[in-house]
Design a protein around this motif. Structure first.
Motif, mmCIF file in Angstrom:
data_model
loop_
_atom_site.group_PDB
_atom_site.id
_atom_site.type_symbol
_atom_site.label_atom_id
_atom_site.label_comp_id
_atom_site.label_asym_id
_atom_site.label_seq_id
_atom_site.Cartn_x
_atom_site.Cartn_y
_atom_site.Cartn_z
ATOM 1 N N GLN A 207 55.658 89.384 25.241
ATOM 2 C CA GLN A 207 56.324 88.147 24.822
ATOM 3 C C GLN A 207 55.515 86.919 25.244
ATOM 4 O O GLN A 207 55.303 85.997 24.463
ATOM 5 N N LEU A 211 53.949 84.041 22.768
ATOM 6 C CA LEU A 211 54.330 82.632 22.940
ATOM 7 C C LEU A 211 53.092 81.765 23.159
ATOM 8 O O LEU A 211 52.981 80.675 22.594
ATOM 9 N N LEU A 232 67.571 81.408 25.900
ATOM 10 C CA LEU A 232 67.513 79.978 26.200
ATOM 11 C C LEU A 232 66.222 79.563 26.898
ATOM 12 O O LEU A 232 65.741 78.452 26.704
ATOM 13 N N ALA A 233 65.671 80.452 27.706
ATOM 14 C CA ALA A 233 64.447 80.101 28.422
ATOM 15 C C ALA A 233 63.268 80.032 27.454
ATOM 16 O O ALA A 233 62.409 79.148 27.577
ATOM 17 N N VAL A 234 63.233 80.938 26.484
ATOM 18 C CA VAL A 234 62.174 80.921 25.483
ATOM 19 C C VAL A 234 62.263 79.635 24.660
ATOM 20 O O VAL A 234 61.265 78.953 24.430
ATOM 21 N N GLU A 236 63.612 76.803 25.520
ATOM 22 C CA GLU A 236 63.250 75.660 26.354
ATOM 23 C C GLU A 236 61.740 75.550 26.451
ATOM 24 O O GLU A 236 61.172 74.468 26.388
ATOM 25 N N TYR A 237 61.081 76.700 26.592
ATOM 26 C CA TYR A 237 59.631 76.708 26.760
ATOM 27 C C TYR A 237 58.907 76.186 25.518
ATOM 28 O O TYR A 237 57.979 75.406 25.609
ATOM 29 N N TYR A 260 68.687 70.545 28.540
ATOM 30 C CA TYR A 260 68.758 71.445 29.693
ATOM 31 C C TYR A 260 69.157 70.703 30.971
ATOM 32 O O TYR A 260 69.769 71.270 31.861
ATOM 33 N N ILE A 277 68.981 83.650 35.374
ATOM 34 C CA ILE A 277 67.724 83.042 35.794
ATOM 35 C C ILE A 277 67.020 83.999 36.748
ATOM 36 O O ILE A 277 67.641 84.525 37.673
ATOM 37 N N PRO A 278 65.735 84.280 36.493
ATOM 38 C CA PRO A 278 65.048 85.298 37.296
ATOM 39 C C PRO A 278 64.712 84.824 38.708
ATOM 40 O O PRO A 278 63.549 84.754 39.094
ATOM 41 N N PRO B 278 59.376 82.813 30.914
ATOM 42 C CA PRO B 278 59.653 81.380 30.966
ATOM 43 C C PRO B 278 60.958 81.134 31.727
ATOM 44 O O PRO B 278 61.866 81.961 31.684
ATOM 45 N N ARG B 279 61.023 80.042 32.451
ATOM 46 C CA ARG B 279 62.247 79.732 33.189
ATOM 47 C C ARG B 279 62.796 78.409 32.724
ATOM 48 O O ARG B 279 62.071 77.433 32.617
ATOM 49 N N MET B 280 64.108 78.390 32.462
ATOM 50 C CA MET B 280 64.663 77.154 31.923
ATOM 51 C C MET B 280 65.077 76.195 33.033
ATOM 52 O O MET B 280 65.436 75.068 32.773
ATOM 53 N N ASP B 281 65.007 76.658 34.286
ATOM 54 C CA ASP B 281 65.496 75.806 35.363
ATOM 55 C C ASP B 281 64.380 75.086 36.111
ATOM 56 O O ASP B 281 64.638 74.361 37.059
ATOM 57 N N VAL B 282 63.124 75.296 35.715
ATOM 58 C CA VAL B 282 62.058 74.559 36.387
ATOM 59 C C VAL B 282 61.210 73.815 35.361
ATOM 60 O O VAL B 282 60.980 74.303 34.261
ATOM 61 N N HIS B 284 58.068 72.544 33.474
ATOM 62 C CA HIS B 284 56.786 73.231 33.301
ATOM 63 C C HIS B 284 55.940 72.583 32.233
ATOM 64 O O HIS B 284 54.782 72.818 32.129
#
Ligand SMILES: Nc1ncnc2c1ncn2[C@@H]1O[C@H](COP(=O)(O)OP(=O)(O)OP(=O)(O)O)[C@@H](O)[C@H]1O
Ligand SMILES: Nc1ncnc2c1ncn2[C@@H]1O[C@H](COP(=O)(O)OP(=O)(O)O)[C@@H](O)[C@H]1O
Ligand code: SF4
Ligand code: SF4
Ligand SMILES: [Mg+2]
Ligand SMILES: [Mg+2]
Lengths: 375, 375
Positions: A207, A211, A232-234, A236-237, A260, A277-278, B278-282, B284
């Motif tokens: 992935q 991207l 959602l993270a993808v 946002e990125y 966000y 969230i990871p 990808p992280r939506m909380d930071v 980038h």
């Protein structure tokens, strides 16, 4: 970036207005009779500027794929307008549509299903070129050698070994097949790419590769993306701006950072809070908004807020008034009565219903007046 | 690298096994195919305690599902076979139990829920029939009426609205999220001690996923059910699991407490995996994602080497010739990577591996020569 391209960026490349895509529900075995409609897309409006990425996010069945299929004219829209680069697609002539379709290409979710298993990679990638060349719709005609060179160039650009051009899709992994799909989409040098969950079926490490490839291509070729995902993270990125969909409607539209940082619509808030969230430390301290129930089926006409059934902030007013898009700040809009200048929180169900009835009557009288005039 | 840390893992992890509910030791499950032996699971070990939630993460094909199907002894044979190891549940080795004894455990004390609940529910039978059957199968002295009452109670527990009525529905009348709840309810109706959830939310929407995960978490606390969650979603692991095993090419390459794993991932694969989402909380913007290049290996005829070496940015000579040992790098944190073995040992291992390879090559030459001579 030169001034000229900067100017052009201010012109939206794609303008969608009040687009509706309903699918009839038929009953009866012999004489089909329409008994209702699936309101897959139920009046959405947005624009996409050249060079940006508009992300569309929402849960399964909310109308993401249908929206882009109707924009690509794979369906005949029920109503509404789609203006691409100055051409109204819903009424365009066949030739104009073909020309527009040269500039609008798609990438799909399932790299297994979307490639013809009996075609070699070379034929898959060159097919659009061959078709447009035959019809004389390319800027300049291409020879067989030109096409061959172009295929090799495209394969290299998306990270495929050009020595594999005579192989078949099943000989490639999921990530590589997605690269084949991307090369095919790039063949006609389109202006906009409509990407329907292009990384959802891929493993995490693959992935990230795809991207990165998509962002590189955008920078290099000034591509515009309309990018669908449920992650959602993808979104946002990859996105410049984001539209959140629910039950065939856009409920919030905003610059990605704003959405966000300051989600406004109760649905967006729930969606963001539900996405894992990871990071275990973040996860432990997060407050989740757990929504009750499932997304309702889009087969009935609604007279109130589409999110009413599941909304934790609902007010009586919302049950019988469809919220318009309210402007929150520059470039941030949200369809929710909480942001109306009038405060609806104090209104009782009786008051709300009386108001809805009154405005319905007013509309009916206005409607019959128009009818009378026509006669 | 800290030399003190590089001690064999076995030395300090075994003291807790006496209280373990499930102890998987050196499990090996192979498939015999036309293309060769598929070593789907090749020496997997982990322990699970009461009330604990363990995550198994890894890319598609890494052996997660086969590991768990092995625990339930559900490997289709042929082509599959559990060729080695022990699976100790409540003091008994599941692999040595006769089928009759096994049935008392499978679906009863150890229950499994799958990615697509439709595949494990019978589409032609009402939910009520299926739940009652399951309860009565595992509990001979329960009457039909009692079993139905218990089923309704369980459906209520997992949040199915008006369970008394809806229990008489067919599976297709439920949404994906509701079907997954039914599966969980069925698992619970037999007082499962261990719940194995194979990608339980992959097919579900984000907000529904949040409901289901919350439900599993709740139950593991209330009923002390131990849970194994198989997933490729690092966010789900972060929010749910106490411990994590990262799988790659049929082996566990890293094992740690969740916090520890995310705070200090030790294996280059784990590190890459965490960095590539990808992280939506930071914030980038405009960074490229870290990406692990290449693809996971085919687990057919894998040579003795670190299977990650073609994709690893830290690979050394020894990685290409010998599988790394598992070493402890902190409290219960284990990793299988040559980086954590001191140089002297690494050199020794390399010498030995090279010598072995030479022997093998010489043997091959001899055999060939003998064959030639025989002709
Ligand atoms: N019945 C089978 N016959 C042949 N090969 C098999 C069989 N079952 C599994 N394998 C192979 O074993 C390896 C591990 O498979 P497994 O299903 O455990 O992967 P996984 O980690 O669960 O992946 P996923 O994320 O796709 O669920 C794969 O290479 C797979 O192709
Ligand atoms: N019973 C089986 N018979 C044959 N092939 C199987 C069986 N179970 C799993 N496989 C194979 O193992 C691979 C992984 O399967 P699976 O674990 O179901 O993948 P996923 O969970 O990603 O859908 C697939 O290639 C599948 O064909
Ligand atoms: S309009 Fe009302 S029901 Fe709809 S989202 Fe806003 S508060 Fe909720
Ligand atoms: S053993 Fe070598 S190749 Fe394998 S992960 Fe460690 S450093 Fe990389
Ligand atoms: Mg879709
Ligand atoms: Mg699996």
């Amino acid at each position: 970036m030169s001034d000229a391209t900067a100017m052009k960026e201010r012109q939206p490349l794609l303008v969608v207005k009040d687009l509706k895509q309903h699918f009839p529900i038929d009953a009866g075995l012999v004489f089909k009779k329409q008994v209702g409609a699936i309101r897959a897309v139920d009046g959405i409006s947005f624009s996409v500027n050249a060079g940006e990425t508009l992300g569309i996010v929402g849960e399964s069945g909310c109308g993401k794929s249908t929206s882009i299929r109707s924009i690509a004219q794979l369906y005949k829209p029920t109503s509404g307008s789609i203006v691409f680069n100055g051409t109204e697609l819903t009424t365009a002539s066949e030739k104009d549509l073909l020309l527009a379709r040269r500039d609008i290409q798609m990438i799909f979710q399932d790299p297994y299903a979307s490639l013809d298993p009996r075609m070699t990679v070379r034929s898959i990638i060159s097919e659009p070129l061959v078709i447009y060349n035959k019809r004389g719709l390319l800027d300049k005609p291409m020879s067989a050698i030109d096409i061959e060179t172009r295929v090799e160039e495209l394969m290299e650009r998306v990270g495929l070994n050009k020595a594999f051009k005579n192989r078949y899709p099943h000989e490639f992994s999921g990530g590589q097949r997605q690269r084949i799909g991307i090369a095919r989409a790039l063949a006609l040098s389109p202006k906009i790419i409509l990407a329907d969950e292009p990384v959802s079926a891929l493993d995490v490490s693959i992935q990230a590769q795809i991207l990165n490839l998509l962002t590189d291509l955008q920078k290099e070729m000034g591509l515009t993306y309309l990018f669908i995902a449920h992650d959602l993270a993808v979104i946002e990125y990859i996105s410049t701006r984001v539209a959140v969909m629910y039950l065939g409607k856009i409920v919030e539209l905003s610059k990605a950072e704003d959405l966000y940082m300051k989600p406004m619509h109760p649905y967006t808030r729930a969606l963001l809070s539900a996405a894992p969230i990871p990071d275990p430390k973040v996860e432990r301290t997060r407050q989740r908004i757990i929504l009750s129930g499932d997304v309702p089926s889009p087969d009935k006409e609604r007279t109130g807020c589409y999110f009413y059934d599941r909304c934790p902030n609902k007010m009586p007013w919302c049950s019988c008034h469809i919220p318009p898009m309210f402007k929150i700040s520059e470039g941030h809009e949200c369809a929710c009565w909480l942001y109306d200048s009038t405060d609806h929180a104090g209104q009782s169900m009786e008051e709300a219903e009386a108001d809805a009835l009154a405005s319905l009557r007013a509309k009916e009288t206005a409607g019959s007046d128009i009818g009378a005039e026509r006669k | 690298m800290n030399k003190n840390k590089t001690m064999p893992a076995a030395a300090h992890t075994e003291n807790s096994t006496d209280t373990a509910l499930l102890d998987v030791k050196d499990l090996k499950t192979y498939f015999l195919t036309d293309a060769g032996i598929v070593k789907a699971v090749d020496g997997v070990s982990f322990t699970l305690h009461e009330g604990e939630t363990l995550g198994l993460v890894g890319e598609s094909g890494s052996g997660k599902s086969v590991t768990n199907l092995s625990i339930m002894r559900l490997i289709p044979s042929p082509p599959g076979k559990i060729v080695g190891g022990e699976i100790v549940f409540e003091g008994q080795d599941i692999l040595k139990l006769p089928e009759k004894e096994l049935r008392k455990i499978r679906g009863n004390k150890v229950s499994m829920i799958f990615q697509d609940p439709m595949t494990s529910l019978n589409p032609f039978l009402k939910i009520s029939t299926q739940m009652v059957e399951t309860i009565m199968l595992h509990n001979k002295d329960v009457s039909k009426k009692e079993a139905l009452e218990r089923s309704i109670e369980m459906l209520k527990l997992v949040g199915i609205p008006s369970a008394e009525k809806r229990i008489f529905s067919y599976p297709h009348q439920f949404s994906g999220g509701m079907r997954q709840r039914v599966m969980i309810a069925m698992a619970l109706s037999c007082n499962a001690k261990v719940l194995i959830a194979d990608e339980p939310t992959t097919a579900l929407d984000v907000t529904i996923q949040a409901q289901i995960l919350e439900l599993i978490k709740d139950l593991s606390v209330k009923l002390k059910t131990a849970v194994i969650i198989i997933t490729h979603d690092l966010g789900v692991v972060a929010g749910m699991c106490d411990k994590v095993c990262v799988m790659y090419a049929g082996r566990i390459v890293e094992k740690a407490d969740t916090d520890d794993l995310y705070a200090s991932p030790s294996h280059p694969y784990t590190e890459g995996l965490i960095m590539s989402v990808p992280r939506m909380d930071v914030a980038h913007k405009n960074d490229r994602l870290f990406s692990i290049e290449g693809q996971p290996p085919n687990v057919i005829d894998l040579p003795p080497c670190c299977p990650f070496h073609p994709r690893c940015h830290k690979d050394m000579e020894v990685c290409r010739h010998a599988y790394p040992p598992t070493v402890g790098v902190g409290s219960g944190h284990e990793v299988s990577c040559w980086l954590y073995v001191d140089e002297a040992q690494r050199n020794l291992a390399l010498e030995k591996a090279l010598a072995d390879e030479q022997h093998a090559a010489a043997d091959a030459v001899q055999t060939n020569a003998r064959k030639e001579a025989a002709k």
